[in-house]
Design a protein around this motif. Structure first.
Motif, PDB file in Angstrom:
ATOM      1  N   VAL A   1      -2.509   7.844   1.667  1.00 62.06           N
ATOM      2  CA  VAL A   1      -3.713   7.021   1.469  1.00 62.06           C
ATOM      3  C   VAL A   1      -4.950   7.841   1.820  1.00 62.06           C
ATOM      4  O   VAL A   1      -5.014   8.487   2.875  1.00 62.06           O
ATOM      5  CB  VAL A   1      -3.643   5.744   2.329  1.00 62.06           C
ATOM      6  N   ASP A   2      -5.939   7.819   0.931  1.00 63.37           N
ATOM      7  CA  ASP A   2      -7.154   8.622   1.138  1.00 63.37           C
ATOM      8  C   ASP A   2      -8.144   7.954   2.088  1.00 63.37           C
ATOM      9  O   ASP A   2      -8.833   8.641   2.836  1.00 63.37           O
ATOM     10  CB  ASP A   2      -7.840   8.864  -0.211  1.00 63.37           C
TER      11      ASP A   2
ATOM     12  N   LEU B   1       0.822  -1.202   0.000  1.00 62.19           N
ATOM     13  CA  LEU B   1       0.000   0.000   0.000  1.00 62.19           C
ATOM     14  C   LEU B   1       0.859   1.256   0.000  1.00 62.19           C
ATOM     15  O   LEU B   1       0.598   2.205  -0.749  1.00 62.19           O
ATOM     16  CB  LEU B   1      -0.929  -0.007   1.218  1.00 62.19           C
ATOM     17  N   ALA B   2       1.906   1.290   0.820  1.00 57.49           N
ATOM     18  CA  ALA B   2       2.762   2.468   0.907  1.00 57.49           C
ATOM     19  C   ALA B   2       3.511   2.715  -0.396  1.00 57.49           C
ATOM     20  O   ALA B   2       3.568   3.851  -0.892  1.00 57.49           O
ATOM     21  CB  ALA B   2       3.741   2.307   2.067  1.00 57.49           C
TER      22      ALA B   2
ATOM     23  N   VAL C   1      -6.439   6.642  -3.435  1.00 60.95           N
ATOM     24  CA  VAL C   1      -5.815   5.381  -3.051  1.00 60.95           C
ATOM     25  C   VAL C   1      -6.528   4.864  -1.809  1.00 60.95           C
ATOM     26  O   VAL C   1      -6.570   5.547  -0.777  1.00 60.95           O
ATOM     27  CB  VAL C   1      -4.311   5.543  -2.792  1.00 60.95           C
ATOM     28  N   ILE C   2      -7.102   3.659  -1.904  1.00 63.03           N
ATOM     29  CA  ILE C   2      -7.911   3.084  -0.830  1.00 63.03           C
ATOM     30  C   ILE C   2      -7.269   1.775  -0.389  1.00 63.03           C
ATOM     31  O   ILE C   2      -6.978   0.906  -1.209  1.00 63.03           O
ATOM     32  CB  ILE C   2      -9.355   2.836  -1.302  1.00 63.03           C
TER      33      ILE C   2
ATOM     34  N   LEU D   1       2.711   5.922  -3.087  1.00 63.99           N
ATOM     35  CA  LEU D   1       3.734   6.918  -3.411  1.00 63.99           C
ATOM     36  C   LEU D   1       3.818   7.133  -4.918  1.00 63.99           C
ATOM     37  O   LEU D   1       3.856   8.279  -5.394  1.00 63.99           O
ATOM     38  CB  LEU D   1       5.082   6.464  -2.871  1.00 63.99           C
ATOM     39  N   ALA D   2       3.839   6.051  -5.694  1.00 72.99           N
ATOM     40  CA  ALA D   2       3.950   6.191  -7.146  1.00 72.99           C
ATOM     41  C   ALA D   2       2.702   6.828  -7.743  1.00 72.99           C
ATOM     42  O   ALA D   2       2.795   7.714  -8.605  1.00 72.99           O
ATOM     43  CB  ALA D   2       4.205   4.815  -7.768  1.00 72.99           C
ATOM     44  N   ILE D   3       1.530   6.404  -7.316  1.00 74.53           N
ATOM     45  CA  ILE D   3       0.288   6.914  -7.897  1.00 74.53           C
ATOM     46  C   ILE D   3       0.086   8.386  -7.561  1.00 74.53           C
ATOM     47  O   ILE D   3      -0.257   9.204  -8.428  1.00 74.53           O
ATOM     48  CB  ILE D   3      -0.898   6.061  -7.412  1.00 74.53           C
ATOM     49  N   LYS D   4       0.304   8.764  -6.322  1.00 79.94           N
ATOM     50  CA  LYS D   4       0.099  10.145  -5.921  1.00 79.94           C
ATOM     51  C   LYS D   4       1.114  11.084  -6.565  1.00 79.94           C
ATOM     52  O   LYS D   4       0.814  12.263  -6.802  1.00 79.94           O
ATOM     53  CB  LYS D   4       0.176  10.260  -4.396  1.00 79.94           C
ATOM     54  N   HIS D   5       2.301  10.592  -6.851  1.00 77.26           N
ATOM     55  CA  HIS D   5       3.288  11.434  -7.526  1.00 77.26           C
ATOM     56  C   HIS D   5       2.875  11.696  -8.979  1.00 77.26           C
ATOM     57  O   HIS D   5       3.060  12.808  -9.488  1.00 77.26           O
ATOM     58  CB  HIS D   5       4.663  10.766  -7.487  1.00 77.26           C
TER      59      HIS D   5
END
Length: 535
Positions: free
Chosen positions: A379-380, A310-311, A326-327, A315-319
């Motif tokens: 994470v949202d 998850l971590a 991200v759930i 990191l990759a998706i939010k960047h």
């Protein structure tokens, strides 16, 4: 003969079988394998085969052609005990140099200088995960031959009112996403440590990935497993190329024995941790999801234990796109991340009793500080799902995706079918299917239980008279309703049956819930003594 001698004997070449070509070593390169025949050298034997084992020896489990010897105790000093004996892997900065050469491990930091008073300076803050680390890990995995897993449209989309895309990480060779992080971890080890070998304990996805990729990288690997492990799992590890030793009655016994062997013989004891190298490898999942499906609204990632997947993925998706939600989804029986977020600090020990047969990889590790801070920041939403929802999700994968997944791989879909994400209706969602490692007997039990939970298999009891033909009438009724009879029990001598009557219990299977309701109405009208038994 100790365990290390048993392990190293498997690498001896007996000459009876043709060996495949292996990489040689240059004359200027120091070749000091951990299986060196130190005892023979100490005795001063002049036999031509008394030297070190052949460099190109092939790993062959269960076969030894030469007499095993002890490990030279003087070689333990080269192991770097102060860095590796506790099972920790030293983290180095991940960077990309001039292509095509990739450097995943920078030079170690120089030792801290002492102050004038003679006191050592404070230690530097540990390196944190960066997006550059994930990019470098993705390039390293591409060079290593790991194929990108598909992110395909799911047949379940219309059923749940959203566009569902499944990131099928179960298609890796060992059936788990852990291969990404493990390959980066093994590639970052020093060359002398790769020659000495690694050791892992317990039966989990991480250990399976280590056994496979260590053998592919020509790194000797030893696996310590509890005595209760099934023979098929033992054969699987041996097929990957590892030397397997059964020890202890619990996973803790195996872990303690693995650390003891590592300290005694110079192996590197690998455990799933939160190092930047390992997290970067797992973070490549998020990088691939964005490359394959850039126009997404949310990504659902199963989590539990160390929350490394998850971590790294967050990191990759939010960047790449901060607007993508991200759930994280974890089991309700082990809500480690949820409780940690409530207390604003990582919880090491959660006082609960989860089903370890179902959530083996999710409950064996504690939450680290680094991964907790990443999850808290990126994470949202984090939700928990019940065991029953996870089992039904496994059944949906069987029916609609023709795939057998384990409980961890079904958590993302379980959150959708349980109705915990109504805000995603009509949106595009990617679900990470992280693993598919479950033994066959456990899969059968889970499917049978899921059919009951999905109201498609149930039991009922009726009382029939002892007149000829009453049992035939009941069976004819079930035939007209197109019901599949799984089991029937006729109890004439029952304390629940009236005089001159027999207790009949039936187990039937339905197509769906509508057929279930129709059968209930028909049986209630025909048999007043009808009782629905607990599922």
């Amino acid at each position: 003969m100790n365990f290390a001698a048993q392990f190293l004997a498997n690498f001896a070449n007996d000459g009876s079988q043709p060996q495949e070509t292996r990489r040689g070593f240059n004359d200027s390169e120091e070749y000091d394998p951990f299986w060196q025949r130190w005892e023979t050298q100490r005795l001063g034997s002049s036999r031509p085969d008394s030297g070190p084992c052949a460099k190109d020896a092939r790993l062959a489990n269960g076969r030894a052609s030469r007499r095993s010897t002890l490990i030279c105790p003087e070689r333990l000093k080269d192991f770097g005990a102060e860095e590796y004996l506790n099972g920790d892997v030293k983290v180095f900065e991940t960077s990309v140099s001039e292509p095509p050469e990739v450097q995943l491990m920078s030079t170690p930091k120089p030792p801290a200088k002492k102050s004038v008073e003679g006191k050592s300076a404070p230690k530097a803050v540990p390196e944190h995960l960066r997006f550059e680390d994930v990019s470098a890990a993705a390039f390293r995995l591409q060079q290593s031959g790991i194929q990108k897993t598909p992110c395909s449209y799911s047949r379940l989309s219309k059923q749940y009112g959203m566009e569902i895309y499944l990131k099928k990480e179960l298609l890796h060779y060992t059936g788990s996403v852990k291969e990404r992080g493990v390959l980066c971890l093994l590639s970052s080890l020093k060359q002398d440590q790769q020659r000495k070998g690694v050791i892992v304990a317990t039966d989990c996805n991480f250990s399976m990935a280590v056994a496979h990729h260590a053998a592919e990288l020509r790194i000797p690997v030893l696996v310590i497993m509890p005595a209760y492990s099934s023979p098929p799992r033992l054969r699987m590890y041996r097929d990957y190329g590892a030397m397997v030793i059964s020890y202890g009655s619990t996973a803790r016994d195996s872990s303690n024995h693995a650390r003891h062997l590592a300290k005694e013989n110079g192996y590197l004891c690998l455990e799933e941790d939160e190092s930047a190298v390992y997290l970067a490898g797992l973070g490549t999942v998020g990088l691939e999801i964005y490359e394959q499906m850039p126009a997404l609204d949310a990504v659902i990632v199963p989590t539990g234990g160390s929350c490394a997947l998850l971590a790294g993925a967050a990191l990759a998706i939010k960047h790449l796109n901060p607007r993508i939600a991200v759930i994280g989804v974890e089991p309700e029986e082990f809500p480690l991340l949820l409780q940690s977020l409530k207390t604003d600090s990582p919880i090491k020990d959660l006082y609960c009793n989860p089903n370890k047969k179902l959530y083996r990889d999710l409950v064996d590790h504690s939450l680290g500080t680094h991964t907790f801070q990443l999850a808290k920041k990126l994470v949202d939403k984090v939700i928990s799902v019940r065991e029953s929802d996870a089992l039904v999700a496994m059944l949906r994968f069987q029916e609609f995706e023709r795939a057998t997944v384990d409980t961890e791989g079904a958590l993302g879909l379980a959150a959708i079918l349980a109705g915990h994400l109504p805000e995603l209706k009509g949106k595009r969602v990617a679900v990470v299917v992280s693993s598919a490692n479950m033994e066959l007997d456990l899969v059968l039990q889970c499917v049978e239980r899921a059919l009951v939970l999905d109201d498609r298999v149930f039991r009922f009891a009726v009382q029939l008279t002892d007149w000829p033909g009453d049992m035939t009438k009941l069976l004819d009724l079930l035939t007209r309703e197109d019901v599949r009879l799984l089991d029937v029990c006729h109890r004439r001598y029952s304390d629940k049956a009236e005089l001159f009557k027999a207790q009949v219990e039936c187990v039937v299977e339905m197509r769906d819930k509508s057929q279930n309701s129709q059968l209930r109405r028909t049986l209630s009208e025909r048999y007043p003594s009808l009782r629905w038994l607990e599922r």
